[in-house]
Design a protein around this motif. Structure first.
Motif, PDB file in Angstrom:
ATOM      1  N   PHE A   1       0.825  -1.206   0.000  1.00  0.00           N
ATOM      2  CA  PHE A   1       0.000   0.000   0.000  1.00  0.00           C
ATOM      3  C   PHE A   1       0.863   1.261   0.000  1.00  0.00           C
ATOM      4  O   PHE A   1       0.721   2.135  -0.864  1.00  0.00           O
ATOM      5  N   PHE A   2       1.761   1.371   0.972  1.00  0.00           N
ATOM      6  CA  PHE A   2       2.522   2.615   1.110  1.00  0.00           C
ATOM      7  C   PHE A   2       3.623   2.741   0.062  1.00  0.00           C
ATOM      8  O   PHE A   2       3.943   3.857  -0.364  1.00  0.00           O
ATOM      9  N   GLU A   3       4.195   1.625  -0.377  1.00  0.00           N
ATOM     10  CA  GLU A   3       5.178   1.714  -1.461  1.00  0.00           C
ATOM     11  C   GLU A   3       4.518   2.163  -2.757  1.00  0.00           C
ATOM     12  O   GLU A   3       5.144   2.852  -3.574  1.00  0.00           O
ATOM     13  N   SER A   4       3.267   1.796  -2.974  1.00  0.00           N
ATOM     14  CA  SER A   4       2.551   2.283  -4.147  1.00  0.00           C
ATOM     15  C   SER A   4       2.315   3.787  -4.055  1.00  0.00           C
ATOM     16  O   SER A   4       2.439   4.510  -5.048  1.00  0.00           O
ATOM     17  N   LEU A   5       1.982   4.264  -2.849  1.00  0.00           N
ATOM     18  CA  LEU A   5       1.728   5.696  -2.672  1.00  0.00           C
ATOM     19  C   LEU A   5       2.981   6.538  -2.908  1.00  0.00           C
ATOM     20  O   LEU A   5       2.891   7.679  -3.373  1.00  0.00           O
ATOM     21  N   TYR A   6       4.143   5.981  -2.595  1.00  0.00           N
ATOM     22  CA  TYR A   6       5.374   6.744  -2.721  1.00  0.00           C
ATOM     23  C   TYR A   6       6.281   6.229  -3.840  1.00  0.00           C
ATOM     24  O   TYR A   6       7.380   6.748  -4.031  1.00  0.00           O
ATOM     25  N   GLY A   7       5.841   5.227  -4.576  1.00  0.00           N
ATOM     26  CA  GLY A   7       6.668   4.630  -5.625  1.00  0.00           C
ATOM     27  C   GLY A   7       6.835   5.535  -6.827  1.00  0.00           C
ATOM     28  O   GLY A   7       6.087   6.492  -7.036  1.00  0.00           O
ATOM     29  N   ALA A   8       7.828   5.210  -7.652  1.00  0.00           N
ATOM     30  CA  ALA A   8       8.134   6.021  -8.828  1.00  0.00           C
ATOM     31  C   ALA A   8       7.791   5.304 -10.133  1.00  0.00           C
ATOM     32  O   ALA A   8       7.847   5.915 -11.191  1.00  0.00           O
ATOM     33  N   ARG A   9       7.448   4.020 -10.088  1.00  0.00           N
ATOM     34  CA  ARG A   9       7.179   3.274 -11.319  1.00  0.00           C
ATOM     35  C   ARG A   9       5.723   3.446 -11.739  1.00  0.00           C
ATOM     36  O   ARG A   9       4.810   3.411 -10.899  1.00  0.00           O
ATOM     37  N   PRO A  10       5.469   3.624 -13.032  1.00  0.00           N
ATOM     38  CA  PRO A  10       4.080   3.763 -13.502  1.00  0.00           C
ATOM     39  C   PRO A  10       3.198   2.594 -13.088  1.00  0.00           C
ATOM     40  O   PRO A  10       2.037   2.796 -12.743  1.00  0.00           O
ATOM     41  N   SER A  11       3.738   1.368 -13.110  1.00  0.00           N
ATOM     42  CA  SER A  11       2.937   0.202 -12.748  1.00  0.00           C
ATOM     43  C   SER A  11       2.476   0.261 -11.295  1.00  0.00           C
ATOM     44  O   SER A  11       1.392  -0.214 -10.953  1.00  0.00           O
ATOM     45  N   GLN A  12       3.289   0.851 -10.410  1.00  0.00           N
ATOM     46  CA  GLN A  12       2.892   1.026  -9.013  1.00  0.00           C
ATOM     47  C   GLN A  12       1.840   2.117  -8.869  1.00  0.00           C
ATOM     48  O   GLN A  12       0.893   1.983  -8.089  1.00  0.00           O
ATOM     49  N   CYS A  13       2.006   3.193  -9.625  1.00  0.00           N
ATOM     50  CA  CYS A  13       1.128   4.352  -9.481  1.00  0.00           C
ATOM     51  C   CYS A  13      -0.226   4.151 -10.149  1.00  0.00           C
ATOM     52  O   CYS A  13      -1.173   4.884  -9.846  1.00  0.00           O
ATOM     53  N   ARG A  14      -0.336   3.177 -11.037  1.00  0.00           N
ATOM     54  CA  ARG A  14      -1.557   3.025 -11.822  1.00  0.00           C
ATOM     55  C   ARG A  14      -2.798   2.891 -10.957  1.00  0.00           C
ATOM     56  O   ARG A  14      -3.872   3.392 -11.296  1.00  0.00           O
ATOM     57  N   LYS A  15      -2.702   2.234  -9.825  1.00  0.00           N
ATOM     58  CA  LYS A  15      -3.862   1.943  -8.982  1.00  0.00           C
ATOM     59  C   LYS A  15      -4.270   3.090  -8.075  1.00  0.00           C
ATOM     60  O   LYS A  15      -5.355   3.054  -7.483  1.00  0.00           O
ATOM     61  N   LEU A  16      -3.446   4.136  -7.941  1.00  0.00           N
ATOM     62  CA  LEU A  16      -3.644   5.124  -6.886  1.00  0.00           C
ATOM     63  C   LEU A  16      -4.990   5.834  -6.965  1.00  0.00           C
ATOM     64  O   LEU A  16      -5.632   6.087  -5.948  1.00  0.00           O
ATOM     65  N   HIS A  17      -5.451   6.180  -8.175  1.00  0.00           N
ATOM     66  CA  HIS A  17      -6.708   6.920  -8.264  1.00  0.00           C
ATOM     67  C   HIS A  17      -7.901   6.087  -7.803  1.00  0.00           C
ATOM     68  O   HIS A  17      -8.945   6.628  -7.451  1.00  0.00           O
TER      69      HIS A  17
END
Length: 238
Positions: A178-194
């Protein structure tokens, strides 16, 4: 600010990936068969109906906690909440009842459980699958792999794709994910944030948030509540 920009970036990445996938597949991604929050609420109601009237003092307390969580979910506006229930008090189902009640009455889109240990995740996800059905629950952590081979069912394919977007009614994941996705830099990690926006996010065993990273974790939770219409529940047994 930075958090808002990351959410916009998530929308852009997801739109780009989805458009590319639909082009390669020659059609739109199948989203049929998805269960609404109202349908999941009815399933939960059928599950807990057998608990009433309660038998014995312990079950009486469990049912009182459950009813209080349902009531609070109905009347409260989205915000930051705490749920402290001793071990054996039915916290898992009670917190799900609050989350679905809040989502149903406030128009929120999904429920996300953030849990520190994979052993607890597996137990919690199985409880939710037993109540809500296999397709409604995504278990997303390093110990779960969804088969995408030729023999994979449509349900398995849908869940495999959902690990990238979290576009399912109930997600059970690790605090690290959860938190690595919120602070990650890779597009694949950030895709789910919205897809975190307008969700009920339950932080189980909230006292286990790592002290060295407590400030960024708490700041992220506060921003989700303040900017993204999230209901966050800090859930503990102590």
């Amino acid at each position: 600010d930075m958090f808002f920009i990351r959410m916009l970036y998530s929308c852009l990445v997801d739109a780009d990936y989805t458009d590319t996938a639909e082009f390669m597949d020659g059609g739109s991604i199948d989203k049929t068969g998805r269960q609404s929050i109202a349908m999941l609420w009815e399933k939960l109601q059928r599950h807990v109906a057998q608990w009433f009237p309660p038998k014995g003092d312990l079950n009486t307390q469990r049912c009182a906690i459950l009813e209080r969580c349902i009531c609070e979910g109905e009347v409260r506006e989205p915000g930051l909440f705490t749920l402290t229930v001793p071990t054996g008090g039915g916290k898992t189902v009670a917190s799900l009842a609050f989350a679905l009640s809040q989502a149903k009455n406030r128009g929120l889109r999904r429920v996300i459980y953030v849990i520190p240990y994979t052993s607890i995740i597996e137990q919690t996800a199985q409880v939710f699958r037993d109540i809500l059905g296999e397709e409604a629950v995504l278990e997303h952590h390093s110990g779960v792999l969804y088969d995408m081979e030729e023999e994979a069912t449509s349900s398995q394919i849908r869940l495999a794709r959902a690990t990238e977007t979290w576009d399912v009614p109930v997600v059970v994941t690790t605090a690290v994910q959860f938190f690595e996705s919120l602070y990650g830099a890779r597009p694949s990690q950030c895709r789910k944030l919205h897809n975190l926006a307008q969700s009920v996010i339950v932080f189980d065993e909230a006292q286990m948030l790592p002290l060295p990273y407590l400030r960024p974790c708490v700041w992220a939770i506060a921003q989700l509540v303040k900017q993204c219409g999230v209901s966050a529940v800090l859930c503990t047994a102590t």
